[in-house]
Write an enzyme that holds these catalytic residues in place. Sequence first.
Site, PDB file in Angstrom:
ATOM      1  N   ASP A 324       0.958  -1.352  -0.093  1.00 17.71           N
ATOM      2  CA  ASP A 324      -0.055   0.105  -0.043  1.00 17.71           C
ATOM      3  C   ASP A 324       0.830   1.282  -0.052  1.00 17.71           C
ATOM      4  OD1 ASP A 324      -2.234   1.665   0.042  1.00 17.71           O
ATOM      5  OD2 ASP A 324      -3.295   0.963   1.770  1.00 17.71           O
ATOM      6  N   GLU A 525      -9.808   7.465   4.726  1.00 18.84           N
ATOM      7  CA  GLU A 525      -8.836   7.116   5.367  1.00 18.84           C
ATOM      8  C   GLU A 525      -8.784   8.012   6.820  1.00 18.84           C
ATOM      9  OE1 GLU A 525      -5.274   5.513   3.136  1.00 18.84           O
ATOM     10  OE2 GLU A 525      -6.343   6.227   1.369  1.00 18.84           O
TER      11      GLU A 525
HETATM   12  C1  BGC Z   1      -3.277  10.739  -2.746  1.00 16.30           C
HETATM   13  C2  BGC Z   1      -4.124   9.641  -3.121  1.00 16.30           C
HETATM   14  C3  BGC Z   1      -4.144   8.460  -2.783  1.00 16.30           C
HETATM   15  C4  BGC Z   1      -3.886   8.618  -1.320  1.00 16.30           C
HETATM   16  C5  BGC Z   1      -3.804   7.076  -0.686  1.00 16.30           C
HETATM   17  C6  BGC Z   1      -3.048  10.836  -1.068  1.00 16.30           C
HETATM   18  O1  BGC Z   1      -1.871  11.453  -0.953  1.00 16.30           O
HETATM   19  O2  BGC Z   1      -3.358  12.066  -3.177  1.00 16.30           O
HETATM   20  O3  BGC Z   1      -4.338   9.784  -4.633  1.00 16.30           O
HETATM   21  O4  BGC Z   1      -4.952   7.648  -3.060  1.00 16.30           O
HETATM   22  O5  BGC Z   1      -2.977   9.267  -0.883  1.00 16.30           O
HETATM   23  O6  BGC Z   1      -3.365   7.164   0.643  1.00 16.30           O
HETATM   24  C1  BGC Z   2      -5.109   2.937   0.450  1.00 13.21           C
HETATM   25  C2  BGC Z   2      -5.366   1.912  -0.633  1.00 13.21           C
HETATM   26  C3  BGC Z   2      -5.503   2.335  -1.930  1.00 13.21           C
HETATM   27  C4  BGC Z   2      -4.107   3.062  -2.318  1.00 13.21           C
HETATM   28  C5  BGC Z   2      -3.859   3.523  -3.519  1.00 13.21           C
HETATM   29  C6  BGC Z   2      -3.857   3.769   0.175  1.00 13.21           C
HETATM   30  O1  BGC Z   2      -3.571   4.937   0.863  1.00 13.21           O
HETATM   31  O2  BGC Z   2      -4.896   2.459   1.862  1.00 13.21           O
HETATM   32  O3  BGC Z   2      -6.492   1.387   0.042  1.00 13.21           O
HETATM   33  O4  BGC Z   2      -5.525   1.289  -2.754  1.00 13.21           O
HETATM   34  O5  BGC Z   2      -3.837   4.286  -1.279  1.00 13.21           O
HETATM   35  O6  BGC Z   2      -4.638   4.875  -3.762  1.00 13.21           O
END
Ligand code: BGC
Ligand code: BGC
Length: 840
Positions: A324, A525
């Site tokens: 991840d 998140e």
């Molecule tokens: C990004 C997202 C990404 C996420 C994952 C962010 O910093 O802008 O594109 O999916 O992090 O945690």
């Molecule tokens: C998230 C994932 C996601 C990845 C890519 C991460 O921060 O935990 O679920 O697939 O970002 O965007």
Amino acid sequence: MQQSKLPKKVLATCIALALMGCTEVATEKQSEPANTPIWPAIASPVALDPALEQKITEMLAEMTLEQKVAQMIQPEIRDITVDDMRRYGFGSYLNGGGAFPNNDKYATPQDWIALAEAMYQASVDDTQDGSSIPTMWGTDAVHGHNNVIGATIFPHNIGLGAANNPDLIEQIAAVTAREVMVTGIDWVFAPTVAVAQNLRWGRTYESYSENPAIVRDYAAAIVRGLQGKPGENFLSEQHVISTVKHFVGDGGTTDGIDQGNTEVDEKTLYRIHAQGYVGGLEAGAQTVMASFNSWNGEKIHGSEYLLTDVLKQKMGFDGFVVGDWNGHGQIPGCSNHDCPQAANAGLDVYMVPTGAWKPLYENLVQQVRDGVIPQSRVDDAVRRILRVKMRAGLFNKPSPAERPLAGKTELIGSSEHRSVARAAVRQSLVLLKNQNQLLPLDPGQHILVAGSGADNIGQQSGGWTISWQGTGNTNDDFPGGTSIYTGIAEQVSAAGGKAVLATDGRFEERPDVAIVVFGEEPYAEGNGDIANLDYQRGNATDLALLQQLQEQGIPVVSLFISGRPLWVNPELNASDAFVAVWLPGSEGAGIADVILRNAAGEIQYPVQGRLPFSWPATPAQADRRSLNPENPPLLPVGFGLSYGESDELATELPVQFGDASTTATLPVFDRAPQSPWLIELRSGAERSIVESSIQSLGAITTETFDDQVQEDARTMQFAGTDAAAFNFVSPFPRDLRAYAEKDGALVVTLRLESDVPDDAKLTLYCGENCGIAVPVGEHLRALTAGEWQTLAFDVACLQDLGLDMAKVSGIFGLASSEQWSVSFNDVRLEPEADNSSICL
Ligand code: BGC
Ligand code: BGC
């Protein structure tokens, strides 16, 4: 073949590790064998194919170390160019939530295909050092193809859990796969099979249920829907590769802290948190994503026991494990750009957004040369990656732009797809209260539709919608979508009734009934982690709206938009009927289908959702593990009224739970501004609220950066060309007197990026023409430049300077007309600060 005498499972492993030979593998493994009674061996319906394995063996023999390591690197579209792809030949790449081709939110499906095609062509071009192995693109299509404007947006997982209908879920996944394939993308980072155990967690809505059995069945259904059925239409032209995530225990962290520590015994880890992998692997899932969280203190990305012994060996997973978002960098001793530990633990693909991909790649190559990472481990990782690519037909398929579904833009958000989503919305609604059988409503009436969520497709869709956080979207960003109000209005006017939209609940002509749509604002998140379950703590504006209607004798139907059950006893008391609608997505009309009768007065669709999580009886009742007969929830899992059923919530519910919330830490900035605080920029006479990672207004520019986790810190650059300032503002004045009374302090963690000018002032507001601006240069200059340091300002002293703590509207800001720059990563109010805080 002499090997055929070996038992099937051993044979599989031998073929999989053909280059190493079986005995070598056995002696090389040092760690304890997986706890066999707990973890099952799972028979994947996708068998190992000896001919395919032979081909991989031949390919591995031809590949350079650099080419192999490039297969293990997954950069993000914002950090690589097509030329980087040509030069390195990455095995895969991703777009994160809110990342679009050309950085354009309004990129068309053709723009998506163009990028997929360019990356693919660059990957197979071996005129430079890269290989000729087709790359693949992974995306977070977690509730439909949610990064693409115009796509069908399905209810988030929590709502699907309420529907408890695996067939429907399989259909949703199949639709999602098709919309994804239209844009030339190969691979989807779904399903999330977290079994959330604490409602404080910001990802609760990505969890289908607290009940592992539902999650297990759904995992299988989604994987089948995305990938197709082995032996039938597996990874056909209509299907994409799926990822079961996040392995393992993501939903079990202590206090529901995102990326936190799951402190459970191994049996619980399996029984509760791993059931989605049982379902997913039984359906033939080809990839698994490692989780950010730890298990009993050990980061999963670095756990050889869980990734290799349990998942790959005991459970027999023969696809690959993807990390991840820089998750490897969180292993002790690792950084985003240097982490052999993860590969050695069993990670096959490093998800490495940000510029870290390049040094990570270089370090990995060197670490294999130096023997820090065994060559056999790299060969195993690349074998797994190539195996999945071959199973997906990537070597035989035409390029992304030439694939059968590519460019069939009429499929994106097609009416057929939207009707699947609308059916899902109908099935997901859970009726909690229905006094006097108020629902379903007669559509021939005069209906007032109120509340901030009434005509707001962004709010009803939640996080992971166009942008990562789901914020910053308007109804125009959902062409073809329907807000909850629009759906109601259409059916009411068709039936000869009248539906009037008034967000604030005001009316000229008295309505027969009011529908109030309100709830959580979008988040994703860790940004959605909360301290307790009190809905609108200290700021109960929606309750006021409900009460105002109730006091006028107007029957009130509450439609509650949320990513989790919250404590809403006061709102339940102030409603005649109450429906949990979760995060329904772009097809808001599914709600009207259920809450309105048809013109003939008949029920159109039954209300049939059942709670996927129990509903809390107090703001503190967040942890599922704390529920027992002495501490029962308000409503248990599986609860849901049907029409005509008697109503258990008709009596008044208790609303007093002490004043614990007023003395708690008040987070203002923790990774991101914490609701209700927003960052406001001021330059000269202009103002704007910060909505993106990078934003400028006149003489001030702000930009996020990654400190501990992604985008958890911000820099403010003052250009010195005009008077400029930033502040954390609240849309409503906050009564924070308790912090002055309880020796509170405003605690900020800052890093100076330059010298501090003489005119730097600390600013706080208490309404439009109320506030203080106090010189702080002296205190800032006492900090060591370039280091994170914490300052605490005594709240009572701020009050003495003229700040009205009863109505704070701007809680922390800095102002200056000079050129300088400063970063922060944490801002909060603390009660009972020690006496070291600064009295300004
Ligand atoms: C990004 C997202 C990404 C996420 C994952 C962010 O910093 O802008 O594109 O999916 O992090 O945690
Ligand atoms: C998230 C994932 C996601 C990845 C890519 C991460 O921060 O935990 O679920 O697939 O970002 O965007």
